[in-house]
Design a protein around this motif. Sequence first.
Motif, PDB file in Angstrom:
ATOM      1  N   PRO A 116       0.801  -1.230   0.000  1.00 24.37           N
ATOM      2  CA  PRO A 116       0.000   0.000   0.000  1.00 24.37           C
ATOM      3  C   PRO A 116       0.832   1.279   0.000  1.00 24.37           C
ATOM      4  N   VAL A 117       2.121   1.181   0.262  1.00 31.67           N
ATOM      5  CA  VAL A 117       2.992   2.358   0.282  1.00 31.67           C
ATOM      6  C   VAL A 117       3.848   2.442  -0.979  1.00 31.67           C
ATOM      7  N   THR A 118       4.537   1.357  -1.305  1.00 30.47           N
ATOM      8  CA  THR A 118       5.450   1.373  -2.465  1.00 30.47           C
ATOM      9  C   THR A 118       4.755   0.950  -3.757  1.00 30.47           C
ATOM     10  N   PHE A 119       3.592   0.302  -3.615  1.00 29.57           N
ATOM     11  CA  PHE A 119       2.830  -0.254  -4.742  1.00 29.57           C
ATOM     12  C   PHE A 119       3.560  -1.390  -5.454  1.00 29.57           C
ATOM     13  N   ALA A 120       4.578  -1.952  -4.806  1.00 31.42           N
ATOM     14  CA  ALA A 120       5.258  -3.109  -5.373  1.00 31.42           C
ATOM     15  C   ALA A 120       4.279  -4.264  -5.511  1.00 31.42           C
ATOM     16  N   ARG A 121       4.337  -4.946  -6.644  1.00 38.54           N
ATOM     17  CA  ARG A 121       3.491  -6.097  -6.909  1.00 38.54           C
ATOM     18  C   ARG A 121       4.274  -7.372  -6.581  1.00 38.54           C
ATOM     19  N   THR A 122       3.690  -8.256  -5.807  1.00 36.51           N
ATOM     20  CA  THR A 122       4.335  -9.511  -5.441  1.00 36.51           C
ATOM     21  C   THR A 122       3.429 -10.668  -5.829  1.00 36.51           C
ATOM     22  N   PRO A 123       3.891 -11.576  -6.683  1.00 37.34           N
ATOM     23  CA  PRO A 123       3.021 -12.674  -7.104  1.00 37.34           C
ATOM     24  C   PRO A 123       2.690 -13.616  -5.957  1.00 37.34           C
ATOM     25  N   LYS A 124       1.444 -14.073  -5.929  1.00 30.08           N
ATOM     26  CA  LYS A 124       1.011 -15.104  -5.001  1.00 30.08           C
ATOM     27  C   LYS A 124       1.175 -16.471  -5.680  1.00 30.08           C
ATOM     28  N   PRO A 125       1.166 -17.556  -4.929  1.00 33.67           N
ATOM     29  CA  PRO A 125       1.227 -18.880  -5.554  1.00 33.67           C
ATOM     30  C   PRO A 125       0.139 -19.104  -6.607  1.00 33.67           C
ATOM     31  N   SER A 126      -1.015 -18.482  -6.426  1.00 36.03           N
ATOM     32  CA  SER A 126      -2.096 -18.649  -7.403  1.00 36.03           C
ATOM     33  C   SER A 126      -1.715 -18.112  -8.775  1.00 36.03           C
ATOM     34  N   ALA A 127      -0.869 -17.084  -8.826  1.00 36.04           N
ATOM     35  CA  ALA A 127      -0.418 -16.552 -10.122  1.00 36.04           C
ATOM     36  C   ALA A 127       0.375 -17.604 -10.868  1.00 36.04           C
ATOM     37  N   ALA A 128       1.264 -18.290 -10.163  1.00 32.99           N
ATOM     38  CA  ALA A 128       2.065 -19.342 -10.792  1.00 32.99           C
ATOM     39  C   ALA A 128       1.189 -20.514 -11.231  1.00 32.99           C
ATOM     40  N   GLU A 129       0.170 -20.843 -10.423  1.00 38.69           N
ATOM     41  CA  GLU A 129      -0.718 -21.940 -10.780  1.00 38.69           C
ATOM     42  C   GLU A 129      -1.530 -21.605 -12.026  1.00 38.69           C
ATOM     43  N   TYR A 130      -2.065 -20.406 -12.102  1.00 37.01           N
ATOM     44  CA  TYR A 130      -2.806 -20.011 -13.306  1.00 37.01           C
ATOM     45  C   TYR A 130      -1.883 -20.015 -14.513  1.00 37.01           C
ATOM     46  N   ALA A 131      -0.687 -19.475 -14.364  1.00 34.41           N
ATOM     47  CA  ALA A 131       0.277 -19.467 -15.462  1.00 34.41           C
ATOM     48  C   ALA A 131       0.599 -20.895 -15.909  1.00 34.41           C
ATOM     49  N   ARG A 132       0.773 -21.802 -14.966  1.00 38.71           N
ATOM     50  CA  ARG A 132       1.080 -23.197 -15.303  1.00 38.71           C
ATOM     51  C   ARG A 132      -0.021 -23.810 -16.157  1.00 38.71           C
ATOM     52  N   LEU A 133      -1.251 -23.578 -15.760  1.00 38.86           N
ATOM     53  CA  LEU A 133      -2.375 -24.144 -16.496  1.00 38.86           C
ATOM     54  C   LEU A 133      -2.498 -23.540 -17.891  1.00 38.86           C
ATOM     55  N   VAL A 134      -2.298 -22.220 -17.978  1.00 44.59           N
ATOM     56  CA  VAL A 134      -2.401 -21.558 -19.282  1.00 44.59           C
ATOM     57  C   VAL A 134      -1.295 -22.034 -20.216  1.00 44.59           C
ATOM     58  N   VAL A 135      -0.076 -22.086 -19.740  1.00 50.02           N
ATOM     59  CA  VAL A 135       1.048 -22.526 -20.582  1.00 50.02           C
ATOM     60  C   VAL A 135       0.814 -23.948 -21.065  1.00 50.02           C
ATOM     61  N   ALA A 136       0.263 -24.786 -20.205  1.00 49.54           N
ATOM     62  CA  ALA A 136      -0.023 -26.172 -20.605  1.00 49.54           C
ATOM     63  C   ALA A 136      -1.028 -26.229 -21.741  1.00 49.54           C
ATOM     64  N   HIS A 137      -1.963 -25.301 -21.736  1.00 47.55           N
ATOM     65  CA  HIS A 137      -3.001 -25.312 -22.771  1.00 47.55           C
ATOM     66  C   HIS A 137      -2.594 -24.566 -24.023  1.00 47.55           C
ATOM     67  N   ARG A 138      -1.735 -23.592 -23.872  1.00 42.64           N
ATOM     68  CA  ARG A 138      -1.298 -22.841 -25.057  1.00 42.64           C
ATOM     69  C   ARG A 138      -0.174 -23.563 -25.780  1.00 42.64           C
ATOM     70  N   GLY A 139       0.492 -24.512 -25.097  1.00 41.15           N
ATOM     71  CA  GLY A 139       1.547 -25.298 -25.721  1.00 41.15           C
ATOM     72  C   GLY A 139       2.868 -24.594 -25.771  1.00 41.15           C
TER      73      GLY A 139
END
Length: 412
Positions: A389-412
């Motif tokens: 809330p101060v620096t506005f730095a974005r930090t990925p949660k494990p769910s981001a990696a899980e969604y990315a994993r599923l998408v990459v698997a489907h996009r090939g």
Amino acid sequence: MPATSFPVDFLWGVATAGHQNEGDNVTSDTWFLENVTPTVFQERSGKAANGWELWETDLDLVAGMGLNAYRFSVEWARIEPVEGEFSEEALAHYEAVVDGCIARGLAPIVTFSHFTSPHWFAARGAWLDADAPALFARFVGVVMDRFGDRIRLAVTFNEPDLPEMLTWADLPPFVADLERATLAAAEKAAGVERYRAGNVMLREDFAGMRAGMTAAHRAATAAIKAHRPDLPVGLSLAMCDDVAAPGGEELRDRKRAEVYDYWLELARDDDFVGVQNYERLHYGPEGLLPPEPGAILNGMGTPVDPDSLRGAVQYAYDVSGVPILVSEHGVSTHDDTVRTAFIQPSLEGLAQAIADGVPVLGYCHWTLMDNFEWIFGYGPKLGLHEVDPVTFARTPKPSAAEYARLVVAHRG
């Protein structure tokens, strides 16, 4: 899920909204309502996630997840801060976002009205004003002139059915009283007799607001098609998956008729309809059934049920008969392990709907990052990334990696 579960041209994306992410949307109706006294808003949006300045960082996050689509809104209040005066700075900004999407291989899905409107428009009565459809269509035309040639999908309105849905949410009476007091305070502060907004609505205005938004949707669609007849246009609806327990069929069907069916029938003339799903609700003859003992609950207090997406998508298609865009889907929870475990079975349900014959254009997870959740402020968490809330730095949660994993698997 086999890679063949989804079409080869399927859009894998995330969804965001201008006011919730950008910050300092000072010429909007929502900003004005946040800053009157009393106000129904628990917090002020302020800098939000500072997305106005950090948009390139955010697009890099989207592309880095292996996605190929990004849904965002253009803020009418920024583009036309004064009636009839259009901001070159704002148009250039959103054009840069569109071009930034394309440079990163992301299809731009643009929402023209994600609840917020200009302050001056609200002071005219918003969608109750007779000139509202023409004013909205003019704004849409200005945007289309600037970068409409590069948009992949156009969404006119975000959740115009939400007010009706909330009447089924058993909110305590003080909420409606506070909404009324907020609008009264805004009228006094603005010096007008009728100040209205898309996301703080009085029940007696529902019919008039619905009529105004209907006419505005049609006028905006015509404006978009005048510039690009080939551009798919639709609107996005808030949709629970409403299920009837024995004896609950009449109640479930009444809710569907009051909340969704009008808009789904309107969408029959569109190119697609957006489905925004967050929960499945079970109705018995006496009303909403309580959660089963031990059920994992979301931030709304209802059970987390990944199969709700399949049910909502199927119903939307059954009534509208047009292709579906999952324009929002997610779960409100502070426990990211719940979100992480939720994504794959949700997508398996969506794949089942596709196998059952529902044409689905794409899936946009809500949302890229934790943000300003309207009257609830910064309490609810739905993001794939945390935001400091101060620096506005974005930090990925494990769910981001899980969604990315599923998408990459489907996009090939």
